[in-house]
Design a protein around this motif. Structure first.
Motif, PDB file in Angstrom:
ATOM      1  N   ILE A 179       0.841  -1.194   0.000  1.00 42.54           N
ATOM      2  CA  ILE A 179       0.000   0.000   0.000  1.00 42.54           C
ATOM      3  C   ILE A 179       0.878   1.247   0.000  1.00 42.54           C
ATOM      4  O   ILE A 179       1.937   1.297   0.661  1.00 42.54           O
ATOM      5  N   GLY A 229     -14.064   3.041   4.339  1.00 41.75           N
ATOM      6  CA  GLY A 229     -13.017   3.803   5.005  1.00 41.75           C
ATOM      7  C   GLY A 229     -12.424   3.074   6.189  1.00 41.75           C
ATOM      8  O   GLY A 229     -12.274   1.857   6.173  1.00 41.75           O
ATOM      9  N   LEU A 230     -12.099   3.813   7.237  1.00 36.58           N
ATOM     10  CA  LEU A 230     -11.436   3.232   8.396  1.00 36.58           C
ATOM     11  C   LEU A 230     -12.320   2.210   9.098  1.00 36.58           C
ATOM     12  O   LEU A 230     -11.854   1.222   9.634  1.00 36.58           O
ATOM     13  N   GLY A 245     -14.602   0.381   7.735  1.00 31.37           N
ATOM     14  CA  GLY A 245     -15.106  -0.672   6.842  1.00 31.37           C
ATOM     15  C   GLY A 245     -14.050  -1.652   6.404  1.00 31.37           C
ATOM     16  O   GLY A 245     -13.979  -2.007   5.232  1.00 31.37           O
ATOM     17  N   GLY A 246     -13.231  -2.092   7.335  1.00 27.43           N
ATOM     18  CA  GLY A 246     -12.132  -2.979   6.990  1.00 27.43           C
ATOM     19  C   GLY A 246     -12.548  -4.320   6.457  1.00 27.43           C
ATOM     20  O   GLY A 246     -11.728  -5.059   5.924  1.00 27.43           O
ATOM     21  N   TYR A 247     -13.814  -4.655   6.593  1.00 26.09           N
ATOM     22  CA  TYR A 247     -14.266  -5.963   6.125  1.00 26.09           C
ATOM     23  C   TYR A 247     -14.749  -5.919   4.678  1.00 26.09           C
ATOM     24  O   TYR A 247     -15.149  -6.937   4.129  1.00 26.09           O
ATOM     25  N   TYR A 248     -14.728  -4.759   4.064  1.00 23.13           N
ATOM     26  CA  TYR A 248     -15.118  -4.666   2.663  1.00 23.13           C
ATOM     27  C   TYR A 248     -13.943  -5.039   1.755  1.00 23.13           C
ATOM     28  O   TYR A 248     -12.806  -4.628   1.990  1.00 23.13           O
ATOM     29  N   GLU A 249     -14.255  -5.784   0.699  1.00 23.49           N
ATOM     30  CA  GLU A 249     -13.209  -6.134  -0.242  1.00 23.49           C
ATOM     31  C   GLU A 249     -12.867  -4.948  -1.125  1.00 23.49           C
ATOM     32  O   GLU A 249     -13.662  -4.022  -1.292  1.00 23.49           O
ATOM     33  N   GLN A 250     -11.669  -4.999  -1.648  1.00 22.87           N
ATOM     34  CA  GLN A 250     -11.204  -3.953  -2.542  1.00 22.87           C
ATOM     35  C   GLN A 250     -11.293  -4.427  -3.989  1.00 22.87           C
ATOM     36  O   GLN A 250     -11.082  -5.597  -4.282  1.00 22.87           O
ATOM     37  N   PHE A 304      -9.756  -3.785  -7.749  1.00 24.13           N
ATOM     38  CA  PHE A 304      -8.521  -3.280  -8.323  1.00 24.13           C
ATOM     39  C   PHE A 304      -8.676  -2.896  -9.787  1.00 24.13           C
ATOM     40  O   PHE A 304      -9.422  -3.525 -10.542  1.00 24.13           O
ATOM     41  N   GLY A 305      -7.928  -1.871 -10.180  1.00 24.24           N
ATOM     42  CA  GLY A 305      -7.814  -1.533 -11.581  1.00 24.24           C
ATOM     43  C   GLY A 305      -6.841  -2.472 -12.281  1.00 24.24           C
ATOM     44  O   GLY A 305      -6.221  -3.323 -11.650  1.00 24.24           O
TER      45      GLY A 305
END
Lengths: 116, 116
Positions: free
Chosen positions: A45, A97-98, A100-105, A107-108
């Motif tokens: 990151i 955000g801070l 919501g750490g359980y949300y997946e990201q 990617f581009g």
């Protein structure tokens, strides 16, 4: 429909130049990230923005400057490019955000930067 | 500090056989755990996640993962491998206590090769 898009896909430039990479997401997410993937595929990151505000700023040279004009965009500007900056840079987005750490990201496709 | 380890750089498996890609983690609080897959020259794609609840998590493309708190592991599994599963797999962890600055930490990746 492309969820997270980056431009350009490839970027070849000389040492000392300044370049920018653009990122846009159409997922309605409120958090966006920049990652660097080195030649060994290690992913780290660099920055995170939540609602246009910087929330994570890892140990990155100050030649790298992110800018978020709105929630859907996060651009990366790099000054005085060095050979060691050669890598693939990924933009990502997520909800939460801070808190919501359980949300997946999401990617581009990445921008392959080559500095010669 | 949070960390994640993928002990195998490469896993080879015959098509039709079950596959396992290993991941162990370390966090101060409770973990949010994720698996992503990266195909050549592509961005990372989300496969599945563990937040809380049932230790067996099912995800995309027939993949599943088992959370084991006592062994601090989150191994990725699939009952029958396909050649198209060949890719680079990343395990990632986020500490719900904020001890990791709310960032997602990725393992170094495991290259899965499914042999026809």
């Amino acid at each position: 429909d492309t969820a997270v898009s980056q431009t350009p896909k490839y970027l070849v430039t000389q040492m000392g130049n300044d370049k920018s990479i653009k990122c846009e997401q159409n997922l309605g997410h409120d958090t966006m990230y920049w990652y660097k993937q080195d030649s060994k595929k290690f992913l780290k990151i660099m920055f995170s923005y939540n609602n246009k505000e910087l929330i994570i700023n890892e140990t990155v040279p100050n030649r790298f400057s992110p800018k978020s004009p709105d929630k859907a965009h996060l651009n990366l500007h790099i000054n005085s490019l060095e050979l060691g900056d050669s890598a693939v840079y990924f933009c990502a987005s997520s909800q939460g955000g801070l808190a919501g750490g359980y949300y997946e990201q999401y990617f581009g496709p990445g921008t392959r930067l080559t500095v010669t | 500090a949070q960390s994640v380890a993928q002990p195998e750089d490469q896993v080879n498996v015959a098509e039709g056989n079950p596959l396992t890609v290993k991941c162990t983690y370390s966090v101060s609080g409770n973990p949010y755990l994720f698996w992503y897959v990266q195909y050549p020259n592509r961005g990372l794609q989300f496969l599945l996640k563990y937040i809380t609840g049932d230790n067996l998590v099912k995800g995309s493309y027939g993949f599943e993962a088992e959370f084991n708190k006592s062994q601090t592991s989150f191994h990725l599994k699939k009952p029958s491998a396909l050649v198209s599963d060949s890719a680079l797999y990343f395990c990632a962890v986020r500490d719900d206590s904020g001890a990791g600055s709310y960032q997602l930490t990725f393992g170094k990746g495991t290259k899965l090769s499914v042999i026809p």
